[in-house]
Design an enzyme around this catalytic site. Structure first.
Site, PDB file in Angstrom:
ATOM      1  N   SER A   9       2.004  -0.752   2.471  1.00 11.69           N
ATOM      2  CA  SER A   9       3.418  -0.393   2.572  1.00 11.69           C
ATOM      3  C   SER A   9       3.775   0.017   3.988  1.00 11.69           C
ATOM      4  O   SER A   9       2.956   0.595   4.717  1.00 11.69           O
ATOM      5  CB  SER A   9       3.720   0.770   1.623  1.00 11.69           C
ATOM      6  OG  SER A   9       5.015   1.287   1.842  1.00 11.69           O
TER       7      SER A   9
ATOM      8  N   TYR B 203       2.780   8.980  -1.413  1.00 14.84           N
ATOM      9  CA  TYR B 203       2.703   7.532  -1.592  1.00 14.84           C
ATOM     10  C   TYR B 203       2.228   6.848  -0.316  1.00 14.84           C
ATOM     11  O   TYR B 203       1.283   6.051  -0.336  1.00 14.84           O
ATOM     12  CB  TYR B 203       4.066   6.969  -1.998  1.00 14.84           C
ATOM     13  CG  TYR B 203       4.112   5.459  -1.970  1.00 14.84           C
ATOM     14  CD1 TYR B 203       3.435   4.711  -2.932  1.00 14.84           C
ATOM     15  CD2 TYR B 203       4.804   4.780  -0.973  1.00 14.84           C
ATOM     16  CE1 TYR B 203       3.461   3.327  -2.904  1.00 14.84           C
ATOM     17  CE2 TYR B 203       4.838   3.392  -0.943  1.00 14.84           C
ATOM     18  CZ  TYR B 203       4.162   2.676  -1.900  1.00 14.84           C
ATOM     19  OH  TYR B 203       4.170   1.310  -1.863  1.00 14.84           O
TER      20      TYR B 203
ATOM     21  N   LYS C   9      -1.428   4.846   0.327  1.00 15.49           N
ATOM     22  CA  LYS C   9      -1.564   3.465   0.773  1.00 15.49           C
ATOM     23  C   LYS C   9      -2.450   3.377   2.017  1.00 15.49           C
ATOM     24  O   LYS C   9      -3.253   2.440   2.158  1.00 15.49           O
ATOM     25  CB  LYS C   9      -0.192   2.855   1.044  1.00 15.49           C
ATOM     26  CG  LYS C   9       0.576   2.508  -0.207  1.00 15.49           C
ATOM     27  CD  LYS C   9      -0.138   1.425  -1.021  1.00 15.49           C
ATOM     28  CE  LYS C   9       0.672   0.937  -2.190  1.00 15.49           C
ATOM     29  NZ  LYS C   9      -0.002  -0.156  -2.934  1.00 15.49           N
TER      30      LYS C   9
END
Length: 328
Positions: free
Chosen positions: A124, A148, A152
């Site tokens: 991402s 998040y 990643k």
């Protein structure tokens, strides 16, 4: 011999599965036939074509993943399964890390046990946080600002370290704001993404909302990469084929537009394409929203057949068509 697509019943994953099928038919290469592994926590069983093998399981279940790899003669993995909501990850960090870090670790363990030595990882642009450059490249320092984004980045590290330990061949694809639809029966059902939020509002007779119009951008609204999901899927398959052919790939690639679009530009395009005239409501900024995140896709264009094949109008039109399709 097949490729396992984890999260293959999701919005992006389902498009990747169909891109694999298209490539297999076009080239006659049976090794590109996909298999889907998904726990359906956010995916849709009817997104998986009837002629594609489906395994309902979570990537945190090492035994189930290992069994799927062996049963279906898997030679490579495209790993898209995970918890992808950056904002929600702040309230649910443990869940985010379990799904995205622990899940990736268990997947890599199962792959090692089954002798599967190549993987394409869905990363991402969130790994960059709030960059201090107009256009990020693969050399831009990473500084994630949410669990998040952190998860990643840790996933990328796991692939790197497993590559050193076992010779795993891998690459990670970083992207942001995936939109549109490659088929009328595949739609974005996320409750957090811009396109479904706007289209849901219009369908319900509500006015879409812009969060902040006072950013230091040309029109005062946030600027982001918006990339069509079908274009994204093609490059996942290109990465898988490069790994299978033994071609050298970089550890990470940005699948970016290079210039970006503002939220106000997206709203104008939505009004034009749908024929629904509206003036967006203006709400306060959301905490943590950077003014601009745009990535260069030059390296991916060189190595992974990355091309922005769809205009903003086509992105909106395809999303609108899929959004209005009656559900079975």
């Amino acid at each position: 011999m097949t490729w396992l697509v984890t999260g293959g019943a999701g919005y992006i994953g389902a498009h990747v599965v169909r891109a694999f099928q298209d490539a297999a038919r076009r080239t006659g290469d049976a090794t590109l036939e996909p298999v889907v592994l998904d726990d359906l926590s956010s995916g849709h069983r009817d997104f998986v074509p009837d002629d594609v093998a489906f395994v309902r399981a979570s990537v945190v279940d090492t035994d189930a993943v290992r069994a799927a790899l062996v049963e279906h003669g898997v030679t490579g993995v495209v790993h898209l399964a995970g918890f992808k909501y950056a904002g929600v990850s702040v309230q649910r960090p443990l869940h985010t890390y379990e799904q995205n870090v622990t899940g990736t670790a268990h997947l890599l363990e199962a792959m090692a046990d089954a002798g599967v030595g190549q993987i394409v990882f869905s990363s991402s642009a969130a790994v960059y946080g709030t960059p201090d450059v107009d256009v990020v490249t693969e050399e831009t320092p990473t500084s994630p600002e949410s669990p998040y984004g952190e998860s990643k980045l840790v996933g990328e590290w796991l692939l790197r370290d497993q590559g050193v330990a076992t010779g795993l061949r891998h690459t990670s694809l970083r992207y942001f704001n995936v939109v549109g639809s490659g088929a009328p029966d595949l739609y974005d059902s996320s409750p957090h993404n811009l396109f479904p939020l706007v289209l849901d509002a219009l369908t319900a007779g509500r006015t879409p909302r812009i969060n902040g119009t006072d950013y230091p951008t040309p029109d005062g609204t946030c600027v982001r990469d918006y990339v069509h999901v079908a274009d994204l899927a093609v490059s996942h398959v290109a990465a898988a084929r490069a790994l299978a052919d033994g071609r050298p790939l970089a550890p990470v690639y940005n699948l970016g537009s290079g210039d970006g679009l503002s939220v106000a530009q997206i709203m104008t395009t939505v009004a034009q394409v749908t024929g629904i005239d509206f003036t967006p409501e203006v709400a306060p900024r959301r905490p943590g929203d950077p003014a601009r995140i745009v990535a260069s896709g030059r390296a991916a264009a060189r190595d992974l057949d990355w091309v922005m094949r769809h205009t903003p109008e086509q992105m909106v039109a395809s999303a609108w068509e899929a959004h209005r399709r009656p559900t079975p």
